[in-house]
Design a protein around this motif. Structure first.
Motif, PDB file in Angstrom:
ATOM      1  N   THR A   8       0.836  -1.201   0.000  1.00 23.36           N
ATOM      2  CA  THR A   8       0.000   0.000   0.000  1.00 23.36           C
ATOM      3  C   THR A   8       0.871   1.250   0.000  1.00 23.36           C
ATOM      4  O   THR A   8       1.884   1.316   0.700  1.00 23.36           O
ATOM      5  CB  THR A   8      -0.908   0.016   1.237  1.00 23.36           C
TER       6      THR A   8
ATOM      7  N   LYS B  86       2.170   5.149   0.647  1.00 27.75           N
ATOM      8  CA  LYS B  86       2.217   6.004   1.828  1.00 27.75           C
ATOM      9  C   LYS B  86       0.898   6.764   1.955  1.00 27.75           C
ATOM     10  O   LYS B  86       0.444   7.394   0.998  1.00 27.75           O
ATOM     11  CB  LYS B  86       3.385   6.985   1.733  1.00 27.75           C
TER      12      LYS B  86
ATOM     13  N   GLY C  18      -1.944   5.344   2.277  1.00 26.71           N
ATOM     14  CA  GLY C  18      -3.009   4.545   1.688  1.00 26.71           C
ATOM     15  C   GLY C  18      -3.806   3.758   2.720  1.00 26.71           C
ATOM     16  O   GLY C  18      -3.584   3.844   3.930  1.00 26.71           O
ATOM     17  N   THR C  19      -4.749   2.953   2.209  1.00 27.54           N
ATOM     18  CA  THR C  19      -5.725   2.297   3.069  1.00 27.54           C
ATOM     19  C   THR C  19      -5.810   0.807   2.765  1.00 27.54           C
ATOM     20  O   THR C  19      -5.931   0.414   1.597  1.00 27.54           O
ATOM     21  CB  THR C  19      -7.121   2.918   2.860  1.00 27.54           C
TER      22      THR C  19
ATOM     23  N   LEU D  71       3.428   0.291   8.346  1.00 26.49           N
ATOM     24  CA  LEU D  71       2.138   0.936   8.587  1.00 26.49           C
ATOM     25  C   LEU D  71       2.347   2.299   9.237  1.00 26.49           C
ATOM     26  O   LEU D  71       1.983   3.329   8.667  1.00 26.49           O
ATOM     27  CB  LEU D  71       1.266   0.054   9.490  1.00 26.49           C
TER      28      LEU D  71
ATOM     29  N   SER E 139       4.653   4.992   7.446  1.00 27.43           N
ATOM     30  CA  SER E 139       4.122   5.462   6.157  1.00 27.43           C
ATOM     31  C   SER E 139       2.685   5.932   6.262  1.00 27.43           C
ATOM     32  O   SER E 139       2.019   6.141   5.246  1.00 27.43           O
ATOM     33  CB  SER E 139       4.233   4.348   5.103  1.00 27.43           C
TER      34      SER E 139
ATOM     35  N   LYS F 247      -0.125   4.674   6.936  1.00 26.77           N
ATOM     36  CA  LYS F 247      -1.187   3.890   6.309  1.00 26.77           C
ATOM     37  C   LYS F 247      -2.301   3.628   7.324  1.00 26.77           C
ATOM     38  O   LYS F 247      -2.103   3.754   8.536  1.00 26.77           O
ATOM     39  CB  LYS F 247      -0.624   2.573   5.774  1.00 26.77           C
TER      40      LYS F 247
END
Length: 447
Positions: A330, A332, A334-335, A354, A357, A359
């Motif tokens: 995913t 930086k 992101g979901t 996670l 970044s 996330k």
């Protein structure tokens, strides 16, 4: 029961006609037996066979309560919660029924030595209880599977947050794999009039789940241009996620396990496809340790398909097997939006990828009534299409569940309940003709 079927098949029976029909005292249903809940104890999950635990029994038609409806079920379908129910994982569903039965006098009806399962239906309203004003006998309906009480304030912003939220036919009794089902009236939605009974029954649970997970503000809030990684993109859940991504202007990166499934994704309009079997991805070195080198190889392959971009959203549902890779690939900010865990509930990932970044992991579970209504509306408008590939009889539900358990299916598999044959129930033939290729896409893909 014969009079009910005849009235439905006539296409001209009025609400008064259905009201005048005598309800049978019993009907056939797919059930689990409480005294068999430990039948698979000590066995590996893959060896637990739904064909041994699912029975078709004659059972009493349930008592109708306030705010409820009895529906003649023409068709239903099999979801992964059907598999979980049938193998008594992660725990016996009779635990749910016992807990529910302790809540109110009316809820005691659900705590029985048998469990009628199934979380989808398409059929016709037969009776409504006190307080039901929006639906009447004779209405052709589909049902979503959210059962709520809404006596707590917690559920009034998002009904999925109701403390008494349950999944009908999984955590409640009297589900859709039966000739007559009991639902709350706020589970009902209009049947799409260009679809047959079995086609209309197929989308319910998975379509609504994918809508909340991917489109809704309660999920990933997908927007135009997003790169969306979709695991199992031709499966029961992923096939709807793929359609939502394409219809919403996003770019789906479809992960599949065979060339046949890749072809289905291409037929839906997807271009970026990863056949994880052909490309040999193994995200775990053994049952205890993951392989970050495979995450990196997977991420590089994704960027090759997106012109160098990482994914904005990961549509997660396999769980343990894929979750570490999902977090890693995913972008930086992101979901990762997750529901279910068909490969295992204990997810492991490297938290550095996670937190450093920024996330997000969002958990979603089915959908609220509004989300389910919107998802069904898109089906009715011909924007999203059922992904039905095969239809079984009620007596063959055990085999249908076994096929889903073994991933030996495409899209969704349906079950005929009262419908005597496939292809019945279409009311708008002109609209159907406009979309017939998409409606039959998953059937045509079978081999």
């Amino acid at each position: 029961m014969k009079d009910i079927i005849n009235a439905i098949l006539s296409g001209g029976a009025t609400s008064q006609d259905f009201t005048a029909l005598r309800l049978p005292e019993s009907c056939r249903a797919v059930v689990l037996h409480k005294n068999e809940a430990d039948m698979f104890e000590g066995m590996a999950t893959v060896d637990k066979d739904p064909r041994k635990s699912l029975h078709v029994d004659e059972v009493p038609v349930p008592e109708l309560g306030p705010g409820e409806a009895l529906v003649a079920v023409m068709a239903s379908s099999v979801n992964y919660n059907t598999v979980w129910s049938s193998i008594f994982e992660p725990l016996s569903t009779f635990t749910f029924l016992e807990r529910y039965g302790r809540t109110t006098e009316l809820a005691k009806r659900h705590n029985l030595p048998y469990h009628i399962i199934g979380s989808d239906l398409a059929g016709v309203v037969l009776r409504t209880g006190p307080g039901v004003n929006s639906w009447k006998p004779g209405d052709e309906v589909v049902a979503h599977c959210l059962s709520v009480e809404l006596e707590s304030s917690d559920g009034h912003n998002d009904t999925m947050l109701d403390p008494e939220q349950r999944i009908w036919g999984f955590e409640t009794n009297f589900g859709g794999l039966a000739e007559i089902a009991l639902v709350k009236s706020n589970q009902l939605m209009p049947k799409p009039d260009h679809l047959s009974w079995e086609e209309a029954a197929a989308p319910g649970l998975v379509n609504s789940t994918a809508y909340r997970q991917l489109v809704s503000r309660n999920g990933a809030g997908m927007k135009q241009g997003d790169n969306v990684l979709i695991w199992g993109a031709s499966g029961g859940l992923g096939s709807y996620a793929t359609q939502f991504a394409l219809a919403g202007g996003a770019n789906p990166i479809c992960v599949v396990s065979s060339e046949r499934k890749a072809d289905i994704c291409r037929s839906m309009g997807a271009e970026a496809i990863i056949d994880r079997t052909a490309e040999g991805y193994r995200f775990w070195k053994d049952e205890h340790e993951q392989d970050p080198r495979e995450w990196k190889r997977f991420g590089k392959r994704i960027r090759e398909l997106t012109g160098g971009e990482d994914v904005d959203i990961v549509f997660e549902h396999p769980g343990r097997e894929t979750f570490g890779a999902s977090v890693y690939v995913t972008r930086k900010g992101g979901t990762i939006v997750t529901c279910a865990s068909t490969s295992g509930y204990r997810h492991e990932y490297d938290n550095r990828y996670l937190w450093m970044s920024l996330k997000r992991i969002i958990g979603t579970h089915f959908a609220n009534y509004r989300e389910a209504w919107e998802a069904n509306r898109l089906i009715a408008k011909g924007k999203i299409h059922p992904t039905l590939s095969k239809v079984y009889s009620l007596e063959e539900t055990g085999q249908a569940a076994r096929d889903v358990q073994r991933n030996a299916h495409q899209g969704k598999v349906g079950v005929l309940c009262l419908a005597p044959e496939e292809g019945l129930g279409v009311r708008d033939h002109a609209k159907r003709a406009q979309h017939i290729d998409a409606i039959n896409r998953f059937r045509d893909a079978r081999s």
